[in-house]
Structures are given as structure tokens and as C-alpha cells.
Design a protein around this motif. Structure first.
Motif, mmCIF file in Angstrom:
data_model
loop_
_atom_site.group_PDB
_atom_site.id
_atom_site.type_symbol
_atom_site.label_atom_id
_atom_site.label_comp_id
_atom_site.label_asym_id
_atom_site.label_seq_id
_atom_site.Cartn_x
_atom_site.Cartn_y
_atom_site.Cartn_z
ATOM 1 N N ILE A 1 20.382 43.945 5.160
ATOM 2 C CA ILE A 1 19.027 43.988 4.613
ATOM 3 C C ILE A 1 18.488 42.561 4.596
ATOM 4 N N ARG A 2 17.299 42.352 5.153
ATOM 5 C CA ARG A 2 16.711 41.016 5.222
ATOM 6 C C ARG A 2 15.575 40.806 4.232
ATOM 7 N N ASP A 3 14.840 41.871 3.856
ATOM 8 C CA ASP A 3 13.757 41.712 2.895
ATOM 9 C C ASP A 3 13.453 43.051 2.235
ATOM 10 N N VAL A 4 13.015 42.991 0.991
ATOM 11 C CA VAL A 4 12.609 44.181 0.235
ATOM 12 C C VAL A 4 11.349 43.846 -0.550
ATOM 13 N N ARG A 5 10.477 44.829 -0.706
ATOM 14 C CA ARG A 5 9.265 44.664 -1.508
ATOM 15 C C ARG A 5 8.973 45.965 -2.232
ATOM 16 N N LEU A 6 8.586 45.849 -3.493
ATOM 17 C CA LEU A 6 8.154 46.994 -4.286
ATOM 18 C C LEU A 6 6.634 47.022 -4.305
ATOM 19 N N ARG A 7 6.083 48.213 -4.161
ATOM 20 C CA ARG A 7 4.633 48.398 -4.247
ATOM 21 C C ARG A 7 4.314 48.940 -5.626
ATOM 22 N N PRO A 8 3.367 48.314 -6.323
ATOM 23 C CA PRO A 8 2.987 48.869 -7.628
ATOM 24 C C PRO A 8 2.449 50.284 -7.463
ATOM 25 N N GLY A 9 2.828 51.165 -8.372
ATOM 26 C CA GLY A 9 2.366 52.544 -8.309
ATOM 27 C C GLY A 9 0.930 52.685 -8.752
ATOM 28 N N ARG A 10 0.430 53.898 -8.638
ATOM 29 C CA ARG A 10 -0.961 54.164 -9.009
ATOM 30 C C ARG A 10 -1.192 54.094 -10.515
ATOM 31 N N HIS A 11 -0.106 54.076 -11.286
ATOM 32 C CA HIS A 11 -0.240 54.103 -12.735
ATOM 33 C C HIS A 11 -0.096 52.718 -13.347
ATOM 34 N N GLY A 12 -0.270 51.681 -12.574
ATOM 35 C CA GLY A 12 -0.203 50.322 -13.089
ATOM 36 C C GLY A 12 1.036 49.591 -12.612
ATOM 37 N N PRO A 13 1.167 48.336 -13.016
ATOM 38 C CA PRO A 13 2.241 47.494 -12.504
ATOM 39 C C PRO A 13 3.631 47.848 -13.025
ATOM 40 N N THR A 14 3.736 48.724 -14.036
ATOM 41 C CA THR A 14 5.057 49.082 -14.540
ATOM 42 C C THR A 14 5.722 50.158 -13.694
ATOM 43 N N MET A 15 4.951 50.813 -12.835
ATOM 44 C CA MET A 15 5.506 51.843 -11.961
ATOM 45 C C MET A 15 5.627 51.295 -10.555
ATOM 46 N N ALA A 16 6.792 51.440 -9.970
ATOM 47 C CA ALA A 16 6.980 51.031 -8.573
ATOM 48 C C ALA A 16 7.436 52.253 -7.808
ATOM 49 N N GLU A 17 6.516 52.888 -7.097
ATOM 50 C CA GLU A 17 6.816 54.157 -6.451
ATOM 51 C C GLU A 17 7.325 54.012 -5.033
ATOM 52 N N TRP A 18 7.003 52.919 -4.357
ATOM 53 C CA TRP A 18 7.409 52.730 -2.974
ATOM 54 C C TRP A 18 8.179 51.429 -2.848
ATOM 55 N N ALA A 19 9.151 51.441 -1.951
ATOM 56 C CA ALA A 19 9.868 50.210 -1.613
ATOM 57 C C ALA A 19 9.853 50.065 -0.096
ATOM 58 N N ALA A 20 9.514 48.873 0.367
ATOM 59 C CA ALA A 20 9.581 48.568 1.800
ATOM 60 C C ALA A 20 10.878 47.795 2.043
ATOM 61 N N VAL A 21 11.609 48.189 3.084
ATOM 62 C CA VAL A 21 12.905 47.579 3.381
ATOM 63 C C VAL A 21 12.913 47.129 4.836
ATOM 64 N N ALA A 22 13.321 45.882 5.066
ATOM 65 C CA ALA A 22 13.461 45.354 6.419
ATOM 66 C C ALA A 22 14.943 45.018 6.637
ATOM 67 N N SER A 23 15.503 45.538 7.717
ATOM 68 C CA SER A 23 16.889 45.222 8.046
ATOM 69 C C SER A 23 16.944 44.758 9.490
ATOM 70 N N GLU A 24 18.091 44.238 9.883
ATOM 71 C CA GLU A 24 18.240 43.761 11.260
ATOM 72 C C GLU A 24 18.154 44.907 12.237
#
Length: 131
Positions: free
Chosen positions: A108-131
Motif C-alpha cells: 500500500i502506497r497511499d490512503v485517503r479518507l473522504r468525509p461522509g455526507r454527515h460531516g467530518p466525523t463520518m468517513a464513508e469512503w477510503a481511497a487506496v493506492a498500491s503498487e
């Protein structure tokens, strides 16, 4: 800004040699670091500001079997990615493991959480980059 408004910096060793990443929690109350030692450290900015020599106990990420290569912080969540091809979601306040998000076939080279529709305390999606 005058130089007198800056605090004197004191070096702090968070991890051994090798790769280290650092981030602030969204509200700025915590500093998070990860590194080659598969350790997630969470330290309050208050302890750093007050010059305390001892940090809070670091959170040992027992789930990773390899160096932690990346992390992201959103609301009360921390996501970590590793050379062991796994991505884990952790609770920031409780400092606990929530779940394994995915296991890939390569590092795994990078990960990012996207804030959910219900504000910054919810993270519904994660983006993952791997080799």
C-alpha cells in the motif's frame, strides 16, 4: 510575524530509522506519526506545548506485519496502509482498531479518507493506492 512569537522546538524521537509520516488530527489536539516500525503513535499537542518529556503511550498497531507506509486522518478515524498489503481503520479518540478495510496483493502506497455526507466525523469512503 516576529521571531519572538515562535516557540523553541525540541526534537522528539517518534520512530527508529527509516520512513516516518506525521499528521495532525482535524481539531489540532493530537499529533499522529507512523513509520517503518509498524507503530502508530498518538501524542497530544498539549503535552508537546508544555514541554513534557514523556509522550502518551503510543498505540501499537499489532495488525500490520510490515512497515506502515501511509496514513490519513478524518474526524474520529485514522486509516493506515502497510507493506504487508493491508489497510486498517482505527478510532482516534478510543485509540482502537475498528476493522480491516482491504488486503491488496502489493504494498500500500497511499490512503485517503473522504468525509461522509454527515460531516467530518463520518468517513464513508477510503481511497487506496498500491503498487
Amino acid at each position: 510575524m516576529s521571531s519572538s512569537s515562535f516557540q523553541k522546538l525540541r526534537p522528539r524521537v517518534a520512530h527508529g530509522r527509516g520512513y516516518t509520516a506525521v499528521a495532525f488530527s482535524q481539531n489540532g489536539s493530537r499529533i499522529l506519526t507512523v513509520g517503518d516500525d509498524a507503530l502508530l503513535r498518538i501524542v497530544t499537542t498539549e503535552s508537546v506545548r508544555n514541554g513534557e518529556e514523556e509522550d502518551e503511550d503510543p498505540v501499537l498497531v499489532d495488525q500490520h506485519n510490515g512497515a506502515i507506509t501511509c496514513m490519513d486522518v478524518q474526524g474520529g478515524h485514522v486509516v493506515t496502509g502497510s507493506e504487508d498489503q493491508s489497510v486498517y481503520l482505527h478510532g482516534l479518540v478510543a485509540r482502537n482498531l475498528k476493522k480491516l478495510l482491504i488486503r491488496c496483493t502489493l504494498t500500500i502506497r497511499d490512503v485517503r479518507l473522504r468525509p461522509g455526507r454527515h460531516g467530518p466525523t463520518m468517513a464513508e469512503w477510503a481511497a487506496v493506492a498500491s503498487e
